[in-house]
Design an enzyme around this catalytic site. Structure first.
Site, PDB file in Angstrom:
ATOM      1  N   LYS A 177       0.095  10.850  13.583  1.00  0.00           N
ATOM      2  CA  LYS A 177       0.725  11.373  12.363  1.00  0.00           C
ATOM      3  C   LYS A 177       1.235  12.790  12.614  1.00  0.00           C
ATOM      4  CE  LYS A 177      -1.607   8.575   8.880  1.00  0.00           C
ATOM      5  NZ  LYS A 177      -2.267   8.483   7.559  1.00  0.00           N
ATOM      6  N   ARG A 231      -2.901   3.556  16.656  1.00  0.00           N
ATOM      7  CA  ARG A 231      -2.832   4.744  15.785  1.00  0.00           C
ATOM      8  C   ARG A 231      -4.000   5.704  16.010  1.00  0.00           C
ATOM      9  NH1 ARG A 231      -2.927   3.884  10.287  1.00  0.00           N
ATOM     10  NH2 ARG A 231      -1.211   5.229   9.700  1.00  0.00           N
ATOM     11  N   LYS A 236      -4.589  -0.257  13.713  1.00  0.00           N
ATOM     12  CA  LYS A 236      -5.407   0.779  13.073  1.00  0.00           C
ATOM     13  C   LYS A 236      -6.847   0.348  13.289  1.00  0.00           C
ATOM     14  CE  LYS A 236      -6.470   2.748   8.487  1.00  0.00           C
ATOM     15  NZ  LYS A 236      -6.003   2.959   7.090  1.00  0.00           N
ATOM     16  N   GLU A 247       6.703  21.715  -3.241  1.00  0.00           N
ATOM     17  CA  GLU A 247       5.610  22.508  -2.666  1.00  0.00           C
ATOM     18  C   GLU A 247       5.190  23.622  -3.626  1.00  0.00           C
ATOM     19  OE1 GLU A 247       6.575  24.496   1.032  1.00  0.00           O
ATOM     20  OE2 GLU A 247       4.454  24.764   1.524  1.00  0.00           O
ATOM     21  N   ASP A 265      -3.009  14.229   6.529  1.00  0.00           N
ATOM     22  CA  ASP A 265      -2.454  12.983   6.017  1.00  0.00           C
ATOM     23  C   ASP A 265      -1.197  13.210   5.192  1.00  0.00           C
ATOM     24  OD1 ASP A 265      -2.246  10.313   5.542  1.00  0.00           O
ATOM     25  OD2 ASP A 265      -3.934  10.174   4.156  1.00  0.00           O
ATOM     26  N   GLU A 305     -10.944   4.551   8.636  1.00  0.00           N
ATOM     27  CA  GLU A 305     -11.097   4.202   7.220  1.00  0.00           C
ATOM     28  C   GLU A 305     -11.689   2.802   7.050  1.00  0.00           C
ATOM     29  OE1 GLU A 305      -7.158   5.114   5.572  1.00  0.00           O
ATOM     30  OE2 GLU A 305      -7.843   7.160   5.212  1.00  0.00           O
ATOM     31  N   ARG A 347     -12.095  17.252   9.346  1.00  0.00           N
ATOM     32  CA  ARG A 347     -11.187  16.105   9.500  1.00  0.00           C
ATOM     33  C   ARG A 347      -9.952  16.476  10.328  1.00  0.00           C
ATOM     34  NH1 ARG A 347      -8.668  12.425   4.557  1.00  0.00           N
ATOM     35  NH2 ARG A 347      -6.835  11.715   5.707  1.00  0.00           N
ATOM     36  N   GLU A 397       4.336   9.717  13.961  1.00  0.00           N
ATOM     37  CA  GLU A 397       4.393   8.914  12.733  1.00  0.00           C
ATOM     38  C   GLU A 397       4.704   9.826  11.548  1.00  0.00           C
ATOM     39  OE1 GLU A 397       1.026   6.262  12.035  1.00  0.00           O
ATOM     40  OE2 GLU A 397       1.308   6.365   9.871  1.00  0.00           O
ATOM     41  N   GLU A 427       0.859  -1.178   0.000  1.00  0.00           N
ATOM     42  CA  GLU A 427       0.000   0.000   0.000  1.00  0.00           C
ATOM     43  C   GLU A 427       0.901   1.236   0.000  1.00  0.00           C
ATOM     44  OE1 GLU A 427      -3.541  -0.346   2.070  1.00  0.00           O
ATOM     45  OE2 GLU A 427      -3.896   1.803   2.289  1.00  0.00           O
ATOM     46  N   ARG A 428       0.678   2.087  -0.975  1.00  0.00           N
ATOM     47  CA  ARG A 428       1.493   3.310  -1.135  1.00  0.00           C
ATOM     48  C   ARG A 428       2.973   2.999  -1.336  1.00  0.00           C
ATOM     49  NH1 ARG A 428      -3.050   5.484  -2.470  1.00  0.00           N
ATOM     50  NH2 ARG A 428      -4.562   5.514  -0.776  1.00  0.00           N
ATOM     51  N   GLU A 456       3.863   9.237  -0.654  1.00  0.00           N
ATOM     52  CA  GLU A 456       2.502   9.147  -1.164  1.00  0.00           C
ATOM     53  C   GLU A 456       2.025  10.469  -1.762  1.00  0.00           C
ATOM     54  OE1 GLU A 456      -0.331   7.845   1.762  1.00  0.00           O
ATOM     55  OE2 GLU A 456      -2.023   8.057   0.394  1.00  0.00           O
TER      56      GLU A 456
END
Ligand code: GCU
Length: 683
Positions: free
Chosen positions: A364, A323, A286, A515, A369, A290, A340, A391, A163-164, A397
Site C-alpha cells: 500500500k 499483499r 491477502k 484534508e 491504510d 485481518e 501498526r 497499491e 467491500e468499500r 474509503e
C-alpha cells in the site's frame, strides 16, 4: 439525457464550423489482420470517430486510396503500416507501446505497434487526441507504457456486495453467481483499456467461502467467460485466492506450504485453471492479514507461502501478487510499543532475497491504510532483490466515499515523486515501482477500483476522474495531475472552456479541502469504525486496530521517533529519517504522524497546532461550500441531470464538512481549553 455511462468515451460530436475539417475526410478504417484485440481496436476507432463526425465510418481491408486511418502490427500484413514505420521506429516500440504517424500526402493516419495490445492503446490514444480536438495533421507519436503491470483490484463479493464500494452493487456477481449478461463487464473493459490498464483481479482480497470455489469446476467455466471479455481488450484476468483453499475445497487437513500434498494440490489446481484460461494472470493473495488465513498458522513465513503458489504457477507463466498489508489487528490501546505503521516493513524486509522471481509484493502507498495523508511506505524500495508493486485506493474509503469530491491524482503524484534514497539520490517511488531502480522482472501499479453498477459507474460523476487518472498515471507517471484532469474534463464534458476551467479548479483543490476539514496534520482516522465515514474523533482510540491519535489535555500525536517513540522513523533511509525524526524538520502535514506535541507547538506555518486545527476546519468548510458555488455557475453549460446530480453531492459534502468541523473543533477545544484566537463559534 446525460447519464455518465459513457464516461470519458462519450465522443461529443463535432459541432459544425469547429476546427475539425481535417478529420472529415476519413473514408474508412483500414485493418487487415485477423486478431481479436486488433479487431477491437478497429471497432473502437470506427465507433468513436463515427460518433465524433456524426456519420458511419466502416472498417475495410482495402489499403488503396483516400484519407484513411490504418492500424496494425509491424510486419503483420497491413501495407500502410509497413510502409510508414521503418526499423528505427520499430526498434523503440516496446511490447505494449505504439507509434502514430500522419501522412500529409494522403491525409491518412497510421497506427503501428509490435503487439495487438499496442495497436489497441494506439487507437485509444488517437481517439483521445481527436476528442480533445488536438491537431492531428502532423502527428509523429511514440508511446511506451512506463509500468509493466497496470492493474485494477475489484473488491467484489459473489453475493453482489462490494467491500468499500460506494457506487452500487457488483457488475460481476449477483446472488452467488457470476453474472451471465456480460455487457456491462465489456463496457468496463473498454473503460479500463482506454485509460491504459492491462490487468484485473475480479474478486475481493477477502476471499470468503463461495469465492474460494472460483478455482473449482463449478465456477471456472464462468470465470473463463469473463476472462474472454477482458482478453479482447488486452486485459489479463487474475483471481484473489484463499490461502486455506486446500483445506476448504481440497479436502486436505492442512494448508502448510511445506507439506508435499499441499504443494501438489496447488500444482494440480494451477493446471486446471490454465486449462480453462490459458492466459490467466495469476493469484492475488491477502494472507495473515485481518484474520485471513496464511502461512503463520504453520509457523512458516510469507516467503514460504508465496513461493509455494509461485512454483505452481510458474510452468504457465503465472505470477503471485502477495499483499504486504500485514499487521497485528488485535492490539490493546495500552500497548505503546506495537506500532501498526511499522508492521509491513518489519514483516517483509527481513525476507528480501527469498522470494521466487514470479512473486510480486504489493505494498500500500502508505504504512497505515489509505488515509487522506500518510507518509510514503518505507517498505517500497527497501527490498533490493524482490519484485514490488504499489497499491493505491481509487475507491474513496477514507476520502469521502464518493459523497465528497476528492481528486486523488495529486496525492498519488506526491507518492510517486517521493525520494526514498533507496539507492542514493534519484530513487523515487516511481523508479522503484516501474522496476528500473532495482532491475526487477515484474513491477507496476495496482489499485482498488471505485466502480459499481450505478449508471455513472462511480457514484459521484466527478469520481470518474480518479479511475481515468489512475490508468493514465500507471501508463505514464510523468503526466501532471492537471494535464490528466484536463484530458478527463474535455473527454467527459466536451471542449467548453468555462467547464474546463471550473471543473479543473474544483478537482485540483478537492484533496486539500477534504484534508482541511477532517483529521489534522497527518494523524489520520477519527472516523466511525467499521463503515469509516466520519467524523468520530475517538472512534478508533480504544479499539484493537492500532490506529491511535493519543490526544489528551496536553497534546496530540504519535511519537514514532527512534529516540523516544516506536522507532518507525528509522525505517526511512538517509535524509528522510532525519527529516521525520526531528520535530523541527518534520513537515507540518505529517507532524502528528511522527510526533506527540503540545497544542501550543508552533508549526512551520507560524500557527500553533490548536490554531491550525481551528483555522483549517473553518476554512475547509468555506472552501467546500465554495465548490458548490463554482459548480452552480455551470448550470446551463452541462446537462441538467448531471448538473443536479453533482450539485446534490456537493451540498451533502458541505453539510458533512460542517459536521466534521464542529466535531473536531469542539473536541479539541474541550481537550485543550484553548479558545480560538479569532473567536469563531465552537460548540
Ligand atoms: C482496509 C479496508 C478493508 C480491506 C483492507 C485490505 O482495512 O477497510 O475493507 O479489506 O483494507 O486492504 O485488505
Amino acid at each position: 439525457q446525460q447519464t455518465g455511462y459513457q464516461a470519458w468515451l462519450e465522443f461529443h460530436p463535432v459541432a459544425p464550423g469547429e476546427r475539425y475539417d481535417q478529420y472529415l475526410a476519413y473514408s474508412r478504417i483500414v485493418c487487415t489482420e485477423e486478431d481479436e484485440v486488433i479487431h477491437t481496436a478497429a471497432q473502437e476507432l470506427s465507433h468513436g470517430i463515427g460518433k465524433l463526425l456524426g456519420r458511419a465510418i466502416s472498417v475495410s481491408e482495402n489499403v488503396e486510396g483516400g484519407a484513411v486511418i490504418a492500424l496494425g502490427t509491424f510486419g503483420g500484413g497491413n501495407a500502410l503500416v509497413d510502409r510508414t514505420f521503418g526499423d528505427e521506429t520499430r526498434s523503440v516500440i516496446k511490447p505494449e507501446g505504439f507509434a502514430i504517424k500522419s501522412d500529409p500526402a494522403s491525409g491518412s493516419i497510421v497506427i503501428g505497434a509490435s503487439s495487438a495490445s499496442g495497436v489497441l492503446y494506439g487507437a485509444f490514444h488517437l481517439l483521445r487526441l481527436l476528442s480533445t480536438k488536438q491537431a492531428v495533421n502532423g502527428l509523429d507519436v511514440i508511446e511506451n507504457p512506463v509500468n509493466m503491470l497496470r492493474m485494477i483490484n475489484q473488491w467484489d463479493n459473489i453475493d453482489g456486495s462490494i467491500e468499500r464500494g460506494y457506487a452500487g452493487k457488483s457488475i460481476f456477481f449477483d446472488n452467488n453467481r457470476i453474472t451471465t449478461d456480460l455487457t456491462r463487464v465489456r463496457d468496463y473493459a473498454r473503460l479500463l483499456a482506454s485509460s491504459g490498464l492491462n490487468a484485473i483481479s475480479i474478486n475481493n482480497v477477502n476471499v470468503h467461502q463461495w469465492e474460494t470455489k472460483f478455482l473449482t469446476g463449478e465456477y471456472l467455466p464462468e470465470v473463463a467467460k469473463v476472462a474472454g471479455v477482458f482478453r479482447s481488450f488486452g486485459i489479463k484476468l487474475f483471481l484473489s485466492v484463499n490461502y486455506a483453499s486446500p483445506l476448504e475445497i481440497g479436502g486436505l487437513s492442512t494448508a502448510d506450504p511445506l507439506d508435499p500434498a499441499v504443494r501438489e494440490w496447488w500444482r494440480v489446481k494451477a493446471a486446471e485453471v490454465y486449462a480453462a484460461i490459458p492466459d490467466f494472470g495469476g493469484f492475488l493473495v491477502k494472507a495473515d492479514s485481518e484474520n485471513r488465513p496464511g502461512p503463520f498458522t504453520y509457523d512458516r513465513d510469507h516467503a514460504d507461502g508465496s513461493n509455494m503458489l509461485a512454483e505452481a504457477l510458474k510452468p504457465f507463466g503465472g505470477i503471485v501478487i502477495w499483499r504486504c498489508f500485514v499487521y497485528n489487528c488485535k492490539q490493546d490501546w495500552r500497548d505503546r510499543v506495537t506500532d501498526r505503521a511499522r508492521a509491513a516493513y518489519d514483516h517483509f524486509k527481513p525476507l528480501d532475497g527469498r522470494f521466487m522471481d514470479n512473486v510480486i509484493l504489493q505494498v500500500k502507498n502508505g504504512p497505515m491504510d489509505f488515509q487522506v495523508r500518510e507518509p510514503v511506505s518505507p517498505l517500497i524500495g527497501a527490498m533490493e532483490t524482490t519484485n514490488q508493486m504499489i497499491e493505491f485506493q481509487i475507491t474513496q474509503e477514507y476520502t469521502g466515499q464518493q459523497r465528497h469530491l476528492c481528486y486523488l491524482v495529486p496525492q498519488w503524484k506526491e507518492v510517486l515523486d517521493f525520494e526514498t534514497y533507496a539507492k542514493g539520490e534519484g530513487s523515487s517511488i516511481k523508479r522503484i515501482v516501474d522496476g528500473s531502480l532495482h532491475g526487477n522482472r515484474f513491477s507496476g501499479f495496482a489499485a482498488v477500483s471505485n466502480i459499481g453498477n450505478d449508471v455513472n459507474w462511480t457514484g459521484h460523476l466527478l469520481a470518474q476522474a480518479n479511475l481515468y487518472g489512475y490508468g493514465r498515471l500507471a501508463w505514464n507517471p510523468e503526466l501532471s495531475a492537471e494535464a490528466i484532469a484536463e484530458e478527463w474534463i474535455r473527454l467527459t464534458f466536451g471542449g467548453d472552456e468555462k467547464i474546463v476551467s471550473v471543473v479543473m479548479s474544483m478537482l485540483m483543490e478537492s484533496w486539500s479541502i477534504y484534508e482541511a476539514y477532517t483529521a489534522p496534520l497527518g494523524v489520520g482516522w477519527m472516523v466511525s469504525p467499521d463503515h469509516h465515514y466520519g467524523p468520530n474523533v475517538d472512534g478508533y482510540e480504544y479499539s484493537k486496530w492500532g490506529t491511535y491519535h493519543f490526544a489528551d489535555c496536553h497534546g496530540i500525536g504519535v511519537d514514532r521517533t527512534k529516540a523516544t517513540g516506536t522507532g518507525y522513523a528509522a525505517q526511512y533511509k538517509g535524509a528522510n529519517y532525519e527529516t521525520y525524526e526531528s520535530v523541527e524538520s518534520c513537515p507540518d502535514e505529517l507532524l502528528l504522524f511522527f510526533h506527540h506535541v503540545p497544542y501550543t507547538h508552533v508549526l512551520h506555518s507560524g500557527q500553533t497546532v490548536i490554531q491550525h486545527i481551528y483555522n483549517t476546519h473553518f476554512e475547509g468548510v468555506e472552501r467546500a461550500e465554495q465548490l458548490a458555488v463554482e459548480w452552480a455557475g455551470l448550470k446551463g453549460s452541462v446537462g441538467e441531470l448531471v448538473h443536479k446530480h453533482v450539485a446534490d453531492r456537493l451540498a451533502e459534502q458541505a453539510a458533512h464538512a460542517r459536521e466534521w468541523r464542529d466535531m473536531i473543533n469542539t473536541y479539541f477545544f474541550r481537550k485543550s481549553g484553548i479558545a480560538d484566537a479569532l473567536g469563531r463559534t465552537i460548540y
